[in-house]
Write an enzyme that holds these catalytic residues in place. Structure first.
Site, short mmCIF file in Angstrom:
data_model
loop_
_atom_site.label_atom_id
_atom_site.label_comp_id
_atom_site.label_asym_id
_atom_site.label_seq_id
_atom_site.Cartn_x
_atom_site.Cartn_y
_atom_site.Cartn_z
N SER A 209 -88.27 27.17 17.86
CA SER A 209 -86.90 27.68 17.98
C SER A 209 -86.06 26.85 18.96
CB SER A 209 -86.94 29.12 18.45
OG SER A 209 -87.57 29.17 19.72
N GLU A 230 -88.14 19.56 16.73
CA GLU A 230 -87.88 19.96 15.34
C GLU A 230 -87.52 21.44 15.40
OE1 GLU A 230 -87.95 17.97 12.75
OE2 GLU A 230 -89.29 16.30 13.17
N CYS A 264 -88.06 26.98 7.95
CA CYS A 264 -86.97 26.45 8.79
C CYS A 264 -85.82 25.91 7.96
CB CYS A 264 -87.51 25.36 9.71
SG CYS A 264 -88.31 24.02 8.83
P1 NAD Z 1 -91.14 29.56 18.89
O1 NAD Z 1 -90.16 28.63 19.50
O2 NAD Z 1 -91.11 30.99 19.31
O3 NAD Z 1 -92.65 29.09 19.16
C1 NAD Z 1 -93.10 27.78 18.87
C2 NAD Z 1 -94.22 27.40 19.82
O4 NAD Z 1 -93.72 27.46 21.15
C3 NAD Z 1 -95.44 28.31 19.77
O5 NAD Z 1 -96.60 27.50 19.81
C4 NAD Z 1 -95.32 29.15 21.04
O6 NAD Z 1 -96.57 29.50 21.61
C5 NAD Z 1 -94.57 28.24 21.98
N1 NAD Z 1 -93.72 29.00 22.93
C6 NAD Z 1 -93.06 30.16 22.66
N2 NAD Z 1 -92.34 30.56 23.75
C7 NAD Z 1 -92.56 29.62 24.71
C8 NAD Z 1 -92.11 29.46 26.05
N3 NAD Z 1 -91.30 30.35 26.62
N4 NAD Z 1 -92.53 28.37 26.74
C9 NAD Z 1 -93.34 27.45 26.17
N5 NAD Z 1 -93.81 27.56 24.90
C10 NAD Z 1 -93.43 28.62 24.17
O7 NAD Z 1 -90.92 29.39 17.32
P2 NAD Z 1 -91.64 30.17 16.14
O8 NAD Z 1 -91.20 31.60 16.14
O9 NAD Z 1 -93.10 29.88 16.15
O10 NAD Z 1 -90.99 29.41 14.88
C11 NAD Z 1 -89.75 29.77 14.37
C12 NAD Z 1 -88.68 28.77 14.73
O11 NAD Z 1 -89.11 27.43 14.49
C13 NAD Z 1 -87.43 28.91 13.88
O12 NAD Z 1 -86.28 28.70 14.67
C14 NAD Z 1 -87.56 27.80 12.85
O13 NAD Z 1 -86.35 27.40 12.25
C15 NAD Z 1 -88.18 26.73 13.67
N6 NAD Z 1 -88.92 25.78 12.86
C16 NAD Z 1 -88.47 24.50 12.76
C17 NAD Z 1 -89.13 23.59 11.95
C18 NAD Z 1 -88.67 22.16 11.80
O14 NAD Z 1 -89.42 21.36 11.25
N7 NAD Z 1 -87.49 21.78 12.24
C19 NAD Z 1 -90.26 23.99 11.26
C20 NAD Z 1 -90.70 25.29 11.40
C21 NAD Z 1 -90.03 26.19 12.21
#
Ligand code: NAD
Length: 488
Positions: A209, A230, A264
């Site tokens: 995110s 990403e 995404c």
């Molecule tokens: P997220 O950002 O909540 O989590 C992603 C990763 O970050 C996980 O491994 C998690 O453990 C870690 N994380 C979470 N909070 C954290 C923090 N405070 N500090 C450090 N690390 C932390 O995302 P999600 O819910 O797993 O995925 C959904 C999001 O990802 C959506 O916004 C989606 O659009 C995006 N996404 C982008 C792509 C791309 O290729 N551009 C692909 C898939 C998903």
């Protein structure tokens, strides 16, 4: 290299002992110390490592399907297409092209540098951290890992805690295939992720995110490390007055409801020309029935329709839906939810009022707001009011409209008369733009993301030529500078 213990140590109470910041620091240090060996691997040696991943995925296909079914009831067909095939494709592409990617590129020599030759060498960044999300856990973890290995990096990988069954399969696979001094997978939640972010990795590759992307970028700034982000965002699908409305509805329904909207690059909302608005709503309702069943009961039973990944995401999407409906939106299809099974029906919303939260946040779930527009300029303004999306889709048969959209909007990637498919072409970069991301993934672009392009200039003759421009600056220097400036 000495590395200090991360400050998060005292907060990491629930993580397994192996995730204690001291242990993570130790793992990181071991990778640093061993990195020279990894860095100097040949193309053949890197190919052998990539094959291990590819064959590991092939051999564990059923385990991968089972894990994703347990994680969020994803159908085996979607697992094969969007996880297994994607990783195998990425591996095969790297296996075919790695020699070209690794090859140094010679650079032309300007006249002033006569007697030298120049080249650009692609060298590994060093020790890289990959943090991945849950929505396509294998694809978005192992895909970047393949690129990182192709580029000669040592890697620590931290997949999402939300899809723990998938993470466990990847962990067992990586443990069995790699020396942890080269590649290690660490399972863990936010605190483990934060402990890793405290370490001075040479490159951070994050998929997730925008909110967490900012946290990753702050850590990278602390270490002055490079970063790939990403991210996500609100990706629009535009259906103009000249579009084939039936085709647009069939494709948007597929792109939106695959993986239950947890993609995404899924169309987040649709902007449909007012002359096709009712027809679009009718056709998309038709395709939802065709894909998942005629009734809500049938859709709940559909083996092809997954669940929201956890209660947090279920509640988030449900609250966006409730808020929109209370503000006056109408569910043309769907609208049903069930907290216990984390089911949200494939839902299409019409008459979504301005200001509804669903039009402010990335939905990342199976709800599609459909908004009418009268002229393309208004649709473009609407898109440009928001941060740059990760994807933008246009359905049109009008070349001028296509040009207007491409020239007047920003997006990470775009399909014309298609959805999602730009992701599947490994010859093209995949990534965002600004709010939707920084840097590129896939194929050669991902290889370069994990590489440092090092410029090397080599003198072979005329060793003393440049001395004319060294101080003290005399008349000869002046004549040389004048001659050089004359041709600028
Ligand atoms: P997220 O950002 O909540 O989590 C992603 C990763 O970050 C996980 O491994 C998690 O453990 C870690 N994380 C979470 N909070 C954290 C923090 N405070 N500090 C450090 N690390 C932390 O995302 P999600 O819910 O797993 O995925 C959904 C999001 O990802 C959506 O916004 C989606 O659009 C995006 N996404 C982008 C792509 C791309 O290729 N551009 C692909 C898939 C998903």
């Amino acid at each position: 290299m000495a590395v200090s213990t991360p400050s998060v140590a005292s907060r990491d109470a629930s993580a397994p002992a192996e995730n204690h910041p001291d242990r993570l620091t130790e793992l990181f240090q071991k990778q640093k110390e061993h990195h020279l060996t990894v860095r100097n691997t040949t193309a053949d040696e890197r190919r052998a490592r990539i094959r291990r991943i590819r064959d590991g995925v092939r051999n564990r296909r059923q385990e991968i399907r089972d894990a994703l079914y347990a994680d969020f009831q994803k159908s085996p067909e979607e697992v094969d297409l969007t996880e297994v095939k994607s990783v195998i494709d990425e591996a095969n592409f790297a296996l075919t092209h790695i020699d070209d990617w690794m090859a140094s590129e010679s650079a032309p020599t300007p006249p002033l540098l006569t007697g030298t030759s120049s080249e650009v060498r692609y060298e590994p960044k060093g020790v890289a951290l990959i943090i991945s999300p849950w929505n396509y856990p294998f694809n978005l973890t192992l895909g970047p890992l393949i690129a990182a290995i192709a580029a000669g990096n040592s890697v620590i990988v931290k997949p999402s805690e939300y899809t723990s069954n998938s993470s466990r399969v990847m962990r067992e696979m990586i443990d069995g295939l790699f020396d942890p001094r080269e590649v290690a997978l660490v399972e863990g939640a936010v605190e483990t992720s934060q402990a890793l972010l405290d370490l001075p990795f040479d490159h951070f590759y994050f998929t997730g995110s925008p909110e967490v992307g900012r946290i990753v970028m702050r850590s990278a700034a602390e270490h002055l490390s490079s970063v790939t982000l990403e991210l996500g965002g609100k990706s629009p699908a535009i259906v103009d007055a000249t579009a084939d409305v039936d085709d647009a509805a069939a494709k948007i329904a597929w792109g939106k409801f695959t993986n239950t909207g947890q993609t995404c690059i899924a169309p987040d909302y649709a902007l449909v020309h007012e002359s096709l608005y009712e027809a679009f709503l009718e056709r998309i309702s038709h395709y939802i029935s065709r894909y998942y069943g005629d009734t809500d009961d049938a859709r709940r039973e559909s083996p092809d329709y997954a669940r929201l990944v956890n209660q947090k995401h279920f509640s988030r999407v449900q609250s966006l839906l409730t808020d929109a409906m209370q503000a006056g939106a109408r569910a043309v299809v769907g609208g049903q939810t069930d907290a216990e099974s984390r089911y949200i029906a494939p839902t299409v919303l019409a008459h979504v009022p301005d200001g509804a939260r669903i039009m402010e946040e990335e939905i990342f779930g199976p709800v599609l707001p459909v908004l009418p527009f009268r002229d393309l300029g208004t649709a473009i303004d609407r898109i440009n009011e928001r941060p740059n999306p990760l994807a933008l889709y246009l359905f049109t048969t009008d070349d001028d409209n296509e040009t207007a959209i491409l020239d007047r909007t920003h997006a990470g990637g775009t399909c014309i008369n298609e959805v999602l498919l730009h992701y599947m072409n490994p010859h093209m970069p995949f990534g965002g733009n600004g709010h939707s991301g920084i840097g590129m993934g896939h194929g050669k672009y991902a290889f370069q993301e994990f590489s440092h392009a090092r410029s090397v200039l080599r003198r072979s003759y005329g060793s003393k030529l440049m001395r004319y421009i060294y101080p003290p600056y005399g008349s000869m220097t002046r004549r040389m500078i004048d001659a050089a400036l004359k041709y600028l």
